[in-house]
Scaffold this motif. Structure first.
Motif, PDB file in Angstrom:
ATOM      1  N   GLY A 167       0.804  -1.222   0.000  1.00 46.48           N
ATOM      2  CA  GLY A 167       0.000   0.000   0.000  1.00 46.48           C
ATOM      3  C   GLY A 167       0.835   1.268   0.000  1.00 46.48           C
ATOM      4  O   GLY A 167       0.399   2.304  -0.523  1.00 46.48           O
ATOM      5  N   LEU A 200       0.781   4.296  -2.812  1.00 43.78           N
ATOM      6  CA  LEU A 200       0.727   5.747  -2.566  1.00 43.78           C
ATOM      7  C   LEU A 200       1.858   6.454  -3.306  1.00 43.78           C
ATOM      8  O   LEU A 200       1.656   7.502  -3.931  1.00 43.78           O
ATOM      9  N   THR A 241      -3.389   9.318  10.817  1.00 46.39           N
ATOM     10  CA  THR A 241      -3.361   8.281   9.784  1.00 46.39           C
ATOM     11  C   THR A 241      -2.186   7.376  10.087  1.00 46.39           C
ATOM     12  O   THR A 241      -1.352   7.681  10.940  1.00 46.39           O
ATOM     13  N   TYR A 242      -2.115   6.276   9.361  1.00 49.07           N
ATOM     14  CA  TYR A 242      -0.926   5.436   9.456  1.00 49.07           C
ATOM     15  C   TYR A 242       0.230   6.188   8.789  1.00 49.07           C
ATOM     16  O   TYR A 242       0.032   6.890   7.797  1.00 49.07           O
ATOM     17  N   ALA A 273       2.474   5.613   6.799  1.00 51.72           N
ATOM     18  CA  ALA A 273       2.776   5.391   5.379  1.00 51.72           C
ATOM     19  C   ALA A 273       2.246   6.520   4.505  1.00 51.72           C
ATOM     20  O   ALA A 273       2.869   6.873   3.501  1.00 51.72           O
ATOM     21  N   THR A 274       1.088   7.088   4.860  1.00 52.52           N
ATOM     22  CA  THR A 274       0.523   8.188   4.071  1.00 52.52           C
ATOM     23  C   THR A 274       1.533   9.327   3.999  1.00 52.52           C
ATOM     24  O   THR A 274       1.791   9.896   2.929  1.00 52.52           O
ATOM     25  N   VAL A 298      -7.910  10.082   3.676  1.00 52.17           N
ATOM     26  CA  VAL A 298      -7.709   8.753   4.262  1.00 52.17           C
ATOM     27  C   VAL A 298      -9.025   8.290   4.884  1.00 52.17           C
ATOM     28  O   VAL A 298      -9.546   8.954   5.786  1.00 52.17           O
ATOM     29  N   ASP A 313      -6.663   7.505   0.160  1.00 52.32           N
ATOM     30  CA  ASP A 313      -5.928   6.401   0.777  1.00 52.32           C
ATOM     31  C   ASP A 313      -6.990   5.477   1.386  1.00 52.32           C
ATOM     32  O   ASP A 313      -7.504   5.726   2.481  1.00 52.32           O
ATOM     33  N   ALA A 344      -6.594   2.286   2.093  1.00 53.67           N
ATOM     34  CA  ALA A 344      -5.907   1.086   2.579  1.00 53.67           C
ATOM     35  C   ALA A 344      -6.723   0.305   3.602  1.00 53.67           C
ATOM     36  O   ALA A 344      -6.566  -0.901   3.744  1.00 53.67           O
ATOM     37  N   GLU A 345      -7.609   1.031   4.320  1.00 54.56           N
ATOM     38  CA  GLU A 345      -8.354   0.399   5.410  1.00 54.56           C
ATOM     39  C   GLU A 345      -9.838   0.261   5.075  1.00 54.56           C
ATOM     40  O   GLU A 345     -10.631  -0.047   5.956  1.00 54.56           O
ATOM     41  N   SER A 390      -4.326  -1.269   0.439  1.00 52.97           N
ATOM     42  CA  SER A 390      -3.292  -2.158   0.968  1.00 52.97           C
ATOM     43  C   SER A 390      -3.885  -3.538   1.172  1.00 52.97           C
ATOM     44  O   SER A 390      -5.061  -3.673   1.528  1.00 52.97           O
ATOM     45  N   TYR A 407      -2.057  -5.790   3.161  1.00 55.69           N
ATOM     46  CA  TYR A 407      -1.240  -6.318   4.255  1.00 55.69           C
ATOM     47  C   TYR A 407      -2.073  -7.352   5.033  1.00 55.69           C
ATOM     48  O   TYR A 407      -3.305  -7.349   4.951  1.00 55.69           O
ATOM     49  N   LYS A 413      -5.407  -6.397   6.761  1.00 55.24           N
ATOM     50  CA  LYS A 413      -6.393  -5.545   6.095  1.00 55.24           C
ATOM     51  C   LYS A 413      -7.648  -6.356   5.735  1.00 55.24           C
ATOM     52  O   LYS A 413      -7.671  -7.567   5.911  1.00 55.24           O
ATOM     53  N   GLY A 430       0.864  -6.426  -0.115  1.00 55.89           N
ATOM     54  CA  GLY A 430       0.369  -6.093  -1.454  1.00 55.89           C
ATOM     55  C   GLY A 430      -0.378  -4.780  -1.448  1.00 55.89           C
ATOM     56  O   GLY A 430      -0.723  -4.254  -0.391  1.00 55.89           O
TER      57      GLY A 430
HETATM   58  C1  LIG Z   1      -1.842  -0.117   5.902  1.00 59.16           C
HETATM   59  C2  LIG Z   1      -1.880   1.297   5.467  1.00 59.16           C
HETATM   60  C3  LIG Z   1      -1.018   1.807   4.481  1.00 59.16           C
HETATM   61  C4  LIG Z   1       0.174   1.076   3.963  1.00 59.16           C
HETATM   62  O1  LIG Z   1      -0.029  -0.144   3.459  1.00 59.16           O
HETATM   63  P1  LIG Z   1       1.161  -1.228   3.405  1.00 59.16           P
HETATM   64  O2  LIG Z   1       0.577  -2.276   2.541  1.00 59.16           O
HETATM   65  O3  LIG Z   1       1.388  -1.677   4.807  1.00 59.16           O
HETATM   66  O4  LIG Z   1       2.354  -0.576   2.821  1.00 59.16           O
HETATM   67  C5  LIG Z   1      -1.207   3.107   4.041  1.00 59.16           C
HETATM   68  N1  LIG Z   1      -2.149   3.893   4.568  1.00 59.16           N
HETATM   69  C6  LIG Z   1      -2.973   3.460   5.537  1.00 59.16           C
HETATM   70  C7  LIG Z   1      -4.011   4.394   6.060  1.00 59.16           C
HETATM   71  C8  LIG Z   1      -2.852   2.164   6.045  1.00 59.16           C
HETATM   72  O5  LIG Z   1      -3.646   1.749   7.020  1.00 59.16           O
END
Ligand SMILES: *Cc1c(COP(=O)(O)O)cnc(C)c1O
Length: 378
Positions: free
Chosen positions: A61, A65, A86-87, A89-90, A132, A158, A160-161, A182, A184, A187, A194
């Motif tokens: 994920g 991004l 947010t997590y 990664a954003t 997000v 985003d 991802a969740e 994402s 992961y 998720k 992935g």
């Molecule tokens: C999990 C997550 C990501 C990143 O995803 P990965 O697959 O772990 O790299 C990005 N943004 C948010 C909000 C997430 O929860």
């Protein structure tokens, strides 16, 4: 931990469909790298699940991004508005592009970006907004999209969740210029590691495919007109993803069912704030988070108490603007409060009713005992 209690994990994947069969098919047919039918089939099926023209599979994920931001033209000097809650990664993906983060506070009820604050953060350098969909509740997209249109900014979701979450009849992943997901292990659906980018734009899709595959010219082998990345998802990951996607509606329904059980059991507790689902939203409850209102200092003690009883929990994310690489001398009070009070309860699609009831009973026992000791402060 007390003896004889079965541990309740915070989350675990449910691989009960065609995952094994499809992975074996990859191994037996010798198609284990990123070439192979599962990658293409997973992309097609995911695009159709979202109701979007293109879905491009990537390694995770965060990479999703990163390539989405690059394809949207983000570079040095650009400012990107992101929610601080947010997590990480954003924020990291924006930093990989050499752009500057501008943090927004969140709303008290949905915990998502406070759209009402966005306009005050826009400058000459603002290039886009990342929406997000935190914990699976969609952002209030209409006013956000309107602001973006007015100021000619891109919107990247985003998601991802939030696989399958719905905003006013529209699935997340279809509303921004592009969106990222994402897969992961924890998720809504997983490929181990992935990710996916979705977009309705042919131009963006083409750029993303170029960037994720080392920048190679599709017409000319070993010719690289741009600097790309190796962000390709393997056929094995996609095989798992396709099998997961076949069951996505059931998995979402189970997350929603668990959330209903939690909310039913915990709604009487005066010190607990439950997650909301706006009437314009369908929340997928990737995780079930609550706020412990009157236990400001002792959130961690509540987590320890539950851990001793075999119940794994998590704190909410820290606001990104408080962490060392991103530290700003600003106050975003709603996010700071929510982060300090928030606790994530075990949230797996495979939980039985009894599991949720045990978590609730432990929490009720503790909080009712505590509330007679702690003077509530509003
Ligand atoms: C999990 C997550 C990501 C990143 O995803 P990965 O697959 O772990 O790299 C990005 N943004 C948010 C909000 C997430 O929860």
């Amino acid at each position: 931990m007390l003896p004889f209690v079965k541990k309740i994990p915070i989350s675990e994947p449910t691989l009960l469909g065609n995952e094994e069969k499809y992975v074996l098919d990859c191994l037996r047919s010798n198609w284990i790298s990123s070439l192979g039918k599962y990658t293409q089939n997973f992309e097609k099926a995911f695009a159709s699940f979202c109701g979007v023209k293109h879905a491009i599979a990537v390694v995770n994920g965060t990479a999703a991004l990163h390539v989405a931001l690059l394809a949207l033209g983000v570079g040095k000097g650009d400012e990107i508005i992101v929610p601080t809650l947010t997590y990480v990664a954003t924020a990291n993906a924006v930093t990989y592009c050499d752009a500057r983060l501008v943090f927004a506070d969140c709303e008290f009820d949905t915990w998502n970006i406070d759209v009402g604050q966005i306009e005050s953060l826009i400058t000459q350098r603002t290039k886009g907004i990342i929406a997000v969909h935190l914990f699976g509740h969609p952002v209030d997209m209409d006013p956000l999209l309107e602001i973006a249109k007015k100021h000619k900014l891109f919107v990247l979701e985003d998601a991802a969740e939030a696989h399958g979450a719905v905003y006013k009849g529209r699935k997340v992943g279809t509303m921004g210029d592009a969106a990222t997901f994402s897969f992961y292990g924890n998720k809504i659906i997983t490929t181990g590691e992935g990710g996916m980018v979705t977009t309705n734009s042919d131009v963006l899709a083409e750029r993303i495919r170029l960037l994720k595959g080392q920048g190679v010219d599709p017409q000319r082998q070993y010719w690289h007109p741009v600097i790309g990345y190796n962000y390709r998802m393997t056929n094995i990951q996609a095989a798992i993803g396709l099998a997961q996607l076949e069951r996505v509606e059931e998995l979402i329904e189970r997350h929603r069912y668990n959330a209903r059980l939690y909310s039913e059991s915990l709604k009487e507790l005066p010190s607990v704030v439950l997650p909301v689902e706006k009437d314009w939203a369908s929340h997928v409850y990737w995780v079930y988070g609550i706020l412990l209102k009157n236990f400001y200092q002792s959130r961690n003690q509540v987590m320890e108490y539950l851990a001793k009883r075999g119940i794994e929990t998590r704190p909410f994310f820290y606001p990104v603007h408080l962490m060392p690489p991103y530290h700003r001398k600003i106050s975003l009070p709603v996010a700071e409060t929510i982060s300090a009070q928030g606790i994530i309860l075990p949230s797996s699609a495979n939980f039985l009713k009894d599991t949720i009831h045990r978590v609730c009973q432990e929490l009720i026992n503790l909080l009712q005992r505590r509330s007679s000791l702690v003077q509530p402060k509003e």
